[in-house]
Write an enzyme that holds these catalytic residues in place. Structure first.
Site, PDB file in Angstrom:
ATOM      1  N   GLY A 235       0.820  -1.213   0.000  1.00  0.00           N
ATOM      2  CA  GLY A 235       0.000   0.000   0.000  1.00  0.00           C
ATOM      3  C   GLY A 235       0.850   1.258   0.000  1.00  0.00           C
ATOM      4  CG  PHE A 236       0.189   6.104   0.673  1.00  0.00           C
ATOM      5  CD1 PHE A 236       1.268   6.743   0.072  1.00  0.00           C
ATOM      6  CD2 PHE A 236      -0.479   6.744   1.709  1.00  0.00           C
ATOM      7  CE1 PHE A 236       1.681   7.994   0.504  1.00  0.00           C
ATOM      8  CE2 PHE A 236      -0.081   7.998   2.140  1.00  0.00           C
ATOM      9  CZ  PHE A 236       1.010   8.621   1.551  1.00  0.00           C
TER      10      PHE A 236
ATOM     11  CE1 TYR B 148      -8.969   2.535   8.528  1.00  0.00           C
ATOM     12  CE2 TYR B 148      -9.576   4.717   9.305  1.00  0.00           C
ATOM     13  CZ  TYR B 148      -8.609   3.825   8.884  1.00  0.00           C
ATOM     14  OH  TYR B 148      -7.289   4.212   8.821  1.00  0.00           O
TER      15      TYR B 148
HETATM   16  P1  NAD Z   1      -3.491   1.583   1.599  1.00  0.00           P
HETATM   17  O1  NAD Z   1      -4.887   1.211   1.257  1.00  0.00           O
HETATM   18  O2  NAD Z   1      -2.653   2.221   0.557  1.00  0.00           O
HETATM   19  O3  NAD Z   1      -2.684   0.337   2.167  1.00  0.00           O
HETATM   20  C1  NAD Z   1      -3.290  -0.708   2.887  1.00  0.00           C
HETATM   21  C2  NAD Z   1      -2.699  -2.021   2.369  1.00  0.00           C
HETATM   22  O4  NAD Z   1      -3.248  -3.104   3.135  1.00  0.00           O
HETATM   23  C3  NAD Z   1      -3.035  -2.279   0.906  1.00  0.00           C
HETATM   24  O5  NAD Z   1      -1.863  -2.631   0.195  1.00  0.00           O
HETATM   25  C4  NAD Z   1      -4.019  -3.441   0.966  1.00  0.00           C
HETATM   26  O6  NAD Z   1      -3.991  -4.244  -0.193  1.00  0.00           O
HETATM   27  C5  NAD Z   1      -3.573  -4.155   2.225  1.00  0.00           C
HETATM   28  N1  NAD Z   1      -4.595  -4.986   2.857  1.00  0.00           N
HETATM   29  C6  NAD Z   1      -5.872  -4.642   3.191  1.00  0.00           C
HETATM   30  N2  NAD Z   1      -6.492  -5.687   3.767  1.00  0.00           N
HETATM   31  C7  NAD Z   1      -5.590  -6.706   3.819  1.00  0.00           C
HETATM   32  C8  NAD Z   1      -5.633  -8.051   4.295  1.00  0.00           C
HETATM   33  N3  NAD Z   1      -6.743  -8.554   4.852  1.00  0.00           N
HETATM   34  N4  NAD Z   1      -4.524  -8.812   4.183  1.00  0.00           N
HETATM   35  C9  NAD Z   1      -3.399  -8.321   3.618  1.00  0.00           C
HETATM   36  N5  NAD Z   1      -3.297  -7.066   3.139  1.00  0.00           N
HETATM   37  C10 NAD Z   1      -4.386  -6.265   3.240  1.00  0.00           C
HETATM   38  O7  NAD Z   1      -3.598   2.529   2.881  1.00  0.00           O
HETATM   39  P2  NAD Z   1      -2.487   3.411   3.617  1.00  0.00           P
HETATM   40  O8  NAD Z   1      -2.900   4.817   3.521  1.00  0.00           O
HETATM   41  O9  NAD Z   1      -1.144   3.025   3.146  1.00  0.00           O
HETATM   42  O10 NAD Z   1      -2.694   2.956   5.125  1.00  0.00           O
HETATM   43  C11 NAD Z   1      -1.834   1.992   5.710  1.00  0.00           C
HETATM   44  C12 NAD Z   1      -2.181   1.834   7.184  1.00  0.00           C
HETATM   45  O11 NAD Z   1      -2.024   3.085   7.861  1.00  0.00           O
HETATM   46  C13 NAD Z   1      -3.622   1.389   7.423  1.00  0.00           C
HETATM   47  O12 NAD Z   1      -3.639   0.474   8.502  1.00  0.00           O
HETATM   48  C14 NAD Z   1      -4.320   2.664   7.820  1.00  0.00           C
HETATM   49  O13 NAD Z   1      -5.416   2.424   8.664  1.00  0.00           O
HETATM   50  C15 NAD Z   1      -3.213   3.421   8.531  1.00  0.00           C
HETATM   51  N6  NAD Z   1      -3.440   4.868   8.480  1.00  0.00           N
HETATM   52  C16 NAD Z   1      -3.210   5.566   7.318  1.00  0.00           C
HETATM   53  C17 NAD Z   1      -3.458   6.922   7.281  1.00  0.00           C
HETATM   54  C18 NAD Z   1      -3.201   7.748   6.043  1.00  0.00           C
HETATM   55  O14 NAD Z   1      -3.492   8.946   6.059  1.00  0.00           O
HETATM   56  N7  NAD Z   1      -2.670   7.203   4.975  1.00  0.00           N
HETATM   57  C19 NAD Z   1      -3.961   7.586   8.422  1.00  0.00           C
HETATM   58  C20 NAD Z   1      -4.237   6.827   9.554  1.00  0.00           C
HETATM   59  C21 NAD Z   1      -3.948   5.465   9.580  1.00  0.00           C
END
Ligand code: NAD
Ligand code: UDP
Length: 324
Positions: free
Chosen positions: A17-18, A152
């Site tokens: 992911g990101f 969420y």
């Molecule tokens: P994203 O959607 O880009 O990345 C999430 C990744 O998790 C994806 O690659 C997805 O394919 C994978 N994924 C989802 N369910 C899965 C599963 N059951 N098994 C295996 N892989 C799975 O999101 P992000 O922005 O990179 O967020 C990453 C983490 O950071 C998340 O846990 C999110 O809650 C947390 N977060 C992000 C932000 C933000 O602003 N980007 C803010 C608060 C929290």
């Protein structure tokens, strides 16, 4: 306790992911071996293109809601696997709840078995639509448990509770991080979040879709800063929860204006319906992260947005995978 990353072995769930892909890159630069697990629900192998020839990095397509094991020693487990953009978790509410519940169980079990330090990336959404401002870790939040965002918010609150219970009942070494809005290269152009949406719209000369009257606020942290905080928390022994974010707060209408200006765009702003339960104010109190991690963000909004806009310009032609 202070643990070193050089020579360590780390498992990253959600590593395609990101945020996760940047974390994998920084871990490798710090000298750790990395095993990435991701089911590609919202991530893409493209985010890991720099790791293709890297013998000390491996990728496994796996849904962490299904039990799994990792051969050999593991020193750190970073649990990021979860949809994160509102558009994604509204589209996949059950997958989001499963990732927070079953996924977190399975990933904590791995950390327990391997005696690894477990890092949970929770979220500012655990504060819901907050009644205190800025948000401090001791605040319990104001979450609608049956609203559209609850899949969420409650998944992450459950994941926090589970992490706390593994720490107290199993002695697992854990830390809970509450990430605030993070932005940067590798966000999906159409993930629905404000930053990529406004950049794509401004670059195309289309109206920027501001929700409500745009007076709601966010505090945006550049991804390199967020990842530096995640790594600092892995090395430290503190259990958290710890807020990670950039306290520089602005309204969404201001954000749209800044992005439009940085893109050199003449796009108008257009005002659309506000999402249900959209938090009105969001700004982290990061004094705890400063005290226990010696961490604070270093990239200001204009610099971070410029780097993000440049990245979008360079990758504008790439198609998004159909399954997302
Ligand atoms: P994203 O959607 O880009 O990345 C999430 C990744 O998790 C994806 O690659 C997805 O394919 C994978 N994924 C989802 N369910 C899965 C599963 N059951 N098994 C295996 N892989 C799975 O999101 P992000 O922005 O990179 O967020 C990453 C983490 O950071 C998340 O846990 C999110 O809650 C947390 N977060 C992000 C932000 C933000 O602003 N980007 C803010 C608060 C929290
Ligand atoms: N937003 C907006 N227009 C968009 C996308 C989002 O005005 O096209 C608003 C959204 O309603 C929220 C803020 O921008 O008030 C941040 O939304 P985002 O989805 O980026 O993250 P959130 O903080 O809601 O998880």
């Amino acid at each position: 306790m202070t643990a070193e990353l050089a020579g360590a072995r780390a498992v990253v769930t959600g590593g395609a992911g990101f945020v996760g892909s940047h974390l994998c890159d920084r871990l490798r630069e710090a000298g750790a071996d990395v095993v990435c697990l991701d089911n590609l629900l919202t991530g893409s192998p493209r985010n890991l293109a720099d790791r293709r020839e890297d013998a000390r990095f491996s990728f496994r397509r796996h849904d962490v809601c299904e039990p799994f094991d990792v051969d050999g020693p593991v020193d750190f487990v970073f649990h990021l696997a979860s949809p994160a953009s509102p558009q994604d978790y509204l589209r996949h509410p059950l997958a989001t709840l499963r990732a927070g519940a079953f996924g977190t169980f399975n990933v904590l079990e791995l950390a327990r078995r391997k005696h690894a330090r477990f890092v949970l990336t929770s979220t500012s959404e655990v504060y819901g639509d907050p009644l205190i401002h800025p948000q401090i870790e001791s605040y319990w939040g104001n979450v609608n448990p049956v609203g559209p965002r609850s899949a969420y918010d409650e998944a992450k609150r459950f994941a926090e509770a589970l992490t706390a219970a593994y720490r107290s009942s199993q002695g697992t070494d854990t830390v809970i991080l509450r990430l605030f809005n993070t932005y940067g290269p590798r966000m999906r152009a159409r993930d629905g979040r404000a930053v990529p949406t406004f950049i794509v719209q401004a670059r195309a000369g289309e109206p920027l879709t501001v929700a409500g009257d745009g007076s709601q606020t966010r505090s945006l942290c550049y991804v390199d800063d967020t990842v530096a905080g995640i790594l600092a928390s892995a090395r430290a022994g503190y259990p958290g929860p710890i807020n990670l974010g950039n306290p520089a707060e602005l309204t969404i209408a201001e954000l749209a204006g800044v992005i439009r200006e940085l893109c050199g765009s003449a796009s108008p702003l257009t005002f659309i319906d506000r999402p249900v339960d959209d938090p009105g104010l969001r700004r982290p109190d990061i004094s705890l992260a400063g005290a226990v991690l010696d961490w604070k963000p270093s990239v200001d909004l204009e610099k971070g947005l410029r780097m993000t806009i440049d990245w979008f310009a360079a990758h504008a032609e790439e198609p998004e995978a159909d399954h997302r």
